[in-house]
Enzyme design. Sequence first.
Site, PDB file in Angstrom:
ATOM      1  N   GLY A 250      33.186 -19.817 -16.495  1.00  0.00           N
ATOM      2  CA  GLY A 250      32.243 -19.428 -15.446  1.00  0.00           C
ATOM      3  C   GLY A 250      31.712 -18.026 -15.639  1.00  0.00           C
ATOM      4  CG  ASP A 251      34.515 -15.056 -15.681  1.00  0.00           C
ATOM      5  OD1 ASP A 251      34.231 -15.273 -14.491  1.00  0.00           O
ATOM      6  OD2 ASP A 251      35.682 -15.006 -16.109  1.00  0.00           O
TER       7      ASP A 251
END
Length: 306
Positions: A250-251
């Site tokens: 996600g990052d």
Amino acid sequence: MIYTVTLNPSLDYIVTVDDFKLGYTNRTSSELMLPGGKGTNVSIVLKNLGISSTALGFVAGFTGDEIVRELEETGIHTDFVKMKEGISRINLKLSSIDGTEINGQGPDIPKEQLDMLMERLMVLKEGDILVLAGSIPATMPSDIYEQIMEKLYDRKVTIIVDATKDLLLNVLKYHPFLIKPNHHELGEIFDVELSEWDDVVPYAKKLQEMGAVNVLVSMGGKGGVLVSDGGRVVATKATTTVVKNSVGAGDSSVAGFIAGWLEKKNYDYAFSMAMATGGASAASDYLATKPEVEESLKRVDLKYLV
């Protein structure tokens, strides 16, 4: 300049244990010790894509020293506030056991050190990008993201927020440029279960109505959806069916969106880069490299829902 803030960074101890047995002594078959935390992951992936950033936050003790050393060794500029007491947390991630994690708590953050971080943020100006990502230590004010955005609001800094529940909801009034909940986090906010593209769209639009400029919803193996400024909705399937490592995917999507936006100032391309980068990290042993992202980008197939 791009700045990332990780209020509770970590050393991630990522281990593989073959044939794990509860209650017995187990030995690792592989292990890695890497700097972690959502904002630091964004800085690392940006660096892999050839984009500089400054990593901010708090570090403490020998683990904090190692976080700084490893980030700077990769060429990332850091400007963390060094705590006088405590240690930065160590997160144990058992990659071979369904992604099981045991995360540490992190140090207490006194007001004096919090004020020092605020002073560092006061150099930001129009044109700068700030990423606020991840959870906050229990000893820190629950409205810390609000405080930061309020102080920077008149400076017209482009702010991206990757947080959950109230941490996210309470900053929407300051109109973050991008927020990135996953579909589980979006469902938790509205107390619903979301699994398909069409499911997430009305709730992403609600967050947009509450103040977010762009809402990117990552959906793991289902890919993701972007509701962009102006109301356009675009989706794509995941670029990989093989998940080696979900930590940081996600990052990586946040970093990819930033990279795509800076390159072309086009939302469709920024979304494509977000999904390609997140998918590349998921298919990698660690965080995506530029060649992996370029290969993943070839598999992005945009579908326009509105």
